[in-house]
Design an enzyme around this catalytic site. Structure first.
Site, PDB file in Angstrom:
ATOM      1  N   TYR A  94       6.435  31.558  37.968  1.00 63.71           N
ATOM      2  CA  TYR A  94       5.604  30.753  39.246  1.00 63.71           C
ATOM      3  C   TYR A  94       4.624  29.763  38.434  1.00 63.71           C
ATOM      4  CZ  TYR A  94       2.035  30.447  42.686  1.00 63.71           C
ATOM      5  OH  TYR A  94       1.354  30.196  43.734  1.00 63.71           O
TER       6      TYR A  94
ATOM      7  N   SER B  92      -1.565  25.563  42.189  1.00 58.89           N
ATOM      8  CA  SER B  92      -2.202  27.093  42.236  1.00 58.89           C
ATOM      9  C   SER B  92      -3.291  26.970  40.840  1.00 58.89           C
ATOM     10  CB  SER B  92      -1.260  27.905  41.972  1.00 58.89           C
ATOM     11  OG  SER B  92      -1.738  28.979  41.443  1.00 58.89           O
TER      12      SER B  92
END
Length: 260
Positions: A157, A144
């Site tokens: 995350y 990500s």
């Protein structure tokens, strides 16, 4: 030129029943791979399988919790026994969480870790011996932009995706002698059903406003389409990318470099 074909390749796509994973599964199947869809959600997995088979391509569905090493090893061994090899592994299964350090509960931290970090580890571990025996293989991990830049309210995350990035580099280095390539991609926001559900759950009554706001965080002015991520994955898993390993590829509409 007939580029980026995967004819004769056996591919495993985790999280392959929805969102980015579904787009990658359908793309790889269309390019000639036998796609093994790894998906915990049985409805999503079987629907994606049916769509691929209906289009005349080759695929199978395997229900599996990537956080369970026992489950993962059993499924990967089943694939190897039935198909003789695993040429491509794409680790796409993942979950999100909203929260800063002081608003992230231990159980939420552990849950994100189990799926995003341990799940990626479990799947790579379960295929690496087969790839070593083959003296070939491609692993693509989905990281990500949160691996590289600070994202507000994404503590757990970001932790997990940072780990995915650095595991990618380690595997790429350690398995060069076996001709195993390992890369990762780092998407910004991608418009999937997960995003719609995420917005509805966390911003009830403000869905349209939040969708517009999140879309505009990308300098290009919109979220990515799942197929756009799939095409990048296709290139990196194809023979045409044979000189590429140990790299992270942002696909972010300019987020990392142009958001200033």
């Amino acid at each position: 030129m007939n580029l980026f074909r995967l004819d004769g390749k056996v591919a495993v796509i985790t999280g392959g029943g929805s969102g980015i994973g579904q787009a990658i599964s359908q793309c790889f199947a269309a390019q000639g791979a036998f796609v093994n869809i790894i998906e915990l959600n049985e409805t999503a997995g079987t629907e994606t399988l049916a769509n691929i088979l209906q289009d005349g391509y080759k695929a199978a569905y395997h229900k599996c919790n990537v956080a369970s090493q026992t489950d993962v090893k059993a499924v990967m061994q089943q694939i190897i026994s039935g198909q003789g090899r695993i040429d491509i592994l794409v680790n796409c299964a993942g979950i999100a969480h909203i929260g800063k350090l002081d608003t992230t509960a231990e159980e939420d931290f552990d849950r994100v870790y189990q799926v995003n970090v341990k799940g990626t580890y479990n799947c790579m571990l379960a295929v690496i011996e087969q790839m070593k025996q083959q003296d070939s293989g491609v692993i693509l991990n989905v990281a990500s932009i949160a691996s590289s830049v600070g994202i507000p309210d994404r503590f757990a995350y970001s932790m997990s995706k940072g780990a995915v990035l650095t595991m990618t580099l380690s595997v790429a280095k350690d398995y060069l002698p076996y001709h195993i390539r390992c890369n990762c991609i780092s998407p910004a926001r991608v418009h999937t059903p997960f995003v719609d559900g995420f917005i509805s759950k966390n911003y009830p009554g403000k869905e349209a406003e939040m969708f517009e706001k999140l879309s505009k965080t990308q300098p290009i002015g919109r979220m990515a389409k799942p197929t756009e991520i799939a095409y990048q994955a296709l290139y990196l898993c194809s023979d045409e990318a044979g000189f590429i390993t140990g790299c992270d590829y942002p696909i972010d509409g300019g987020f990392i470099r142009l958001n200033n």
